[in-house]
Design a protein around this motif. Structure first.
Motif, PDB file in Angstrom:
ATOM      1  N   TRP A  44      13.620   5.640 -15.181  1.00 15.52           N
ATOM      2  CA  TRP A  44      14.513   6.657 -15.182  1.00 15.52           C
ATOM      3  C   TRP A  44      15.853   6.226 -15.650  1.00 15.52           C
ATOM      4  CZ3 TRP A  44      14.173  11.558 -14.453  1.00 15.52           C
ATOM      5  CH2 TRP A  44      13.035  11.988 -13.638  1.00 15.52           C
ATOM      6  N   ARG A  45      16.345   5.130 -15.824  1.00 14.29           N
ATOM      7  CA  ARG A  45      17.621   4.717 -16.346  1.00 14.29           C
ATOM      8  C   ARG A  45      17.327   4.991 -17.951  1.00 14.29           C
ATOM      9  NH1 ARG A  45      18.986  -0.575 -12.973  1.00 14.29           N
ATOM     10  NH2 ARG A  45      20.299   0.500 -11.592  1.00 14.29           N
ATOM     11  N   GLU A  46      16.415   4.632 -18.460  1.00 19.11           N
ATOM     12  CA  GLU A  46      16.084   5.019 -19.806  1.00 19.11           C
ATOM     13  C   GLU A  46      16.202   6.481 -20.173  1.00 19.11           C
ATOM     14  OE1 GLU A  46      12.493   3.902 -22.703  1.00 19.11           O
ATOM     15  OE2 GLU A  46      12.627   2.255 -21.081  1.00 19.11           O
ATOM     16  N   ILE A  47      15.747   7.321 -19.320  1.00 19.26           N
ATOM     17  CA  ILE A  47      15.582   8.671 -19.347  1.00 19.26           C
ATOM     18  C   ILE A  47      17.124   9.296 -19.456  1.00 19.26           C
ATOM     19  CG2 ILE A  47      14.847  10.945 -18.496  1.00 19.26           C
ATOM     20  CD1 ILE A  47      12.338   9.715 -17.642  1.00 19.26           C
ATOM     21  N   LEU A  48      17.804   8.825 -18.291  1.00 15.13           N
ATOM     22  CA  LEU A  48      19.112   9.204 -17.970  1.00 15.13           C
ATOM     23  C   LEU A  48      20.101   8.665 -19.280  1.00 15.13           C
ATOM     24  CD1 LEU A  48      19.381   8.453 -14.163  1.00 15.13           C
ATOM     25  CD2 LEU A  48      19.166  10.638 -15.465  1.00 15.13           C
ATOM     26  N   SER A  49      19.723   7.672 -19.615  1.00 16.79           N
ATOM     27  CA  SER A  49      20.712   6.918 -20.928  1.00 16.79           C
ATOM     28  C   SER A  49      20.465   8.038 -22.086  1.00 16.79           C
ATOM     29  CB  SER A  49      20.468   5.625 -21.248  1.00 16.79           C
ATOM     30  OG  SER A  49      20.718   5.111 -22.384  1.00 16.79           O
ATOM     31  N   SER A  50      19.226   8.194 -22.289  1.00 19.76           N
ATOM     32  CA  SER A  50      18.608   9.274 -23.599  1.00 19.76           C
ATOM     33  C   SER A  50      19.533  10.588 -23.418  1.00 19.76           C
ATOM     34  CB  SER A  50      17.353   9.427 -23.553  1.00 19.76           C
ATOM     35  OG  SER A  50      16.729   8.042 -23.837  1.00 19.76           O
ATOM     36  N   LEU A  51      19.751  11.115 -22.089  1.00 15.87           N
ATOM     37  CA  LEU A  51      20.119  12.713 -21.792  1.00 15.87           C
ATOM     38  C   LEU A  51      21.700  12.501 -22.131  1.00 15.87           C
ATOM     39  CD1 LEU A  51      18.532  13.704 -18.393  1.00 15.87           C
ATOM     40  CD2 LEU A  51      17.809  14.334 -20.774  1.00 15.87           C
ATOM     41  N   GLY A  52      22.277  11.388 -22.091  1.00 17.21           N
ATOM     42  CA  GLY A  52      23.576  11.166 -22.202  1.00 17.21           C
ATOM     43  C   GLY A  52      23.751  11.286 -23.707  1.00 17.21           C
ATOM     44  N   GLU A  53      22.804  11.042 -24.602  1.00 13.13           N
ATOM     45  CA  GLU A  53      22.811  10.630 -26.099  1.00 13.13           C
ATOM     46  C   GLU A  53      22.534  12.295 -26.950  1.00 13.13           C
ATOM     47  OE1 GLU A  53      20.400   7.443 -27.173  1.00 13.13           O
ATOM     48  OE2 GLU A  53      21.703   6.109 -25.983  1.00 13.13           O
ATOM     49  N   ILE A  54      22.001  13.252 -26.010  1.00 15.79           N
ATOM     50  CA  ILE A  54      21.660  14.458 -26.628  1.00 15.79           C
ATOM     51  C   ILE A  54      22.623  15.216 -27.353  1.00 15.79           C
ATOM     52  CG2 ILE A  54      20.773  16.772 -25.959  1.00 15.79           C
ATOM     53  CD1 ILE A  54      19.100  15.612 -23.877  1.00 15.79           C
ATOM     54  N   ASP A  55      22.479  15.846 -28.512  1.00 10.53           N
ATOM     55  CA  ASP A  55      23.373  16.471 -29.155  1.00 10.53           C
ATOM     56  C   ASP A  55      24.012  17.589 -28.517  1.00 10.53           C
ATOM     57  OD1 ASP A  55      23.902  18.737 -31.186  1.00 10.53           O
ATOM     58  OD2 ASP A  55      24.097  16.970 -32.557  1.00 10.53           O
ATOM     59  N   GLU A  56      25.230  18.001 -28.666  1.00  5.84           N
ATOM     60  CA  GLU A  56      25.868  19.010 -27.890  1.00  5.84           C
ATOM     61  C   GLU A  56      25.095  20.472 -28.152  1.00  5.84           C
ATOM     62  OE1 GLU A  56      28.254  19.150 -25.384  1.00  5.84           O
ATOM     63  OE2 GLU A  56      27.754  17.245 -25.569  1.00  5.84           O
ATOM     64  N   SER A  57      24.574  20.577 -29.103  1.00  9.98           N
ATOM     65  CA  SER A  57      24.052  21.672 -29.863  1.00  9.98           C
ATOM     66  C   SER A  57      22.929  22.224 -28.603  1.00  9.98           C
ATOM     67  CB  SER A  57      23.407  22.055 -31.188  1.00  9.98           C
ATOM     68  OG  SER A  57      22.033  20.852 -31.163  1.00  9.98           O
ATOM     69  N   VAL A  58      22.050  21.057 -28.172  1.00 10.92           N
ATOM     70  CA  VAL A  58      21.098  21.420 -27.095  1.00 10.92           C
ATOM     71  C   VAL A  58      21.424  21.995 -25.929  1.00 10.92           C
ATOM     72  CG1 VAL A  58      19.324  20.073 -25.730  1.00 10.92           C
ATOM     73  CG2 VAL A  58      19.832  19.201 -27.987  1.00 10.92           C
TER      74      VAL A  58
END
Length: 71
Positions: A44-58
């Motif tokens: 879950w920490r990995e997933i949450l970290s990745s969500l923070g890196e999502i491009d703003e266009s998403v």
């Protein structure tokens, strides 16, 4: 419900930093001893970290239906 199951239900609150006191300590102690739950938290920490890196266009609002029909 077992203590293990109870701890698993607390994992989302733990990750969000909403647990305090004895409950937070119980979760930390359990995670130190339970590879299964520790793995869930790590995932879950990995997933949450990745969500923070999502491009703003998403996160941008979806186009109107008429615009989608043009595709």
């Amino acid at each position: 419900m077992t203590d293990h199951e109870t701890i698993q239900l607390e994992i989302p609150a733990y990750l969000a930093g909403r647990l305090t006191g004895e409950t937070a300590e119980q979760v930390r102690e359990h995670l130190a001893q339970c590879d299964s739950c520790a793995g869930i938290v790590a995932t879950w920490r990995e997933i949450l970290s990745s969500l923070g890196e999502i491009d703003e266009s998403v996160r941008a609002s979806h186009p109107e239906l008429e615009e989608l029909r043009l595709f």
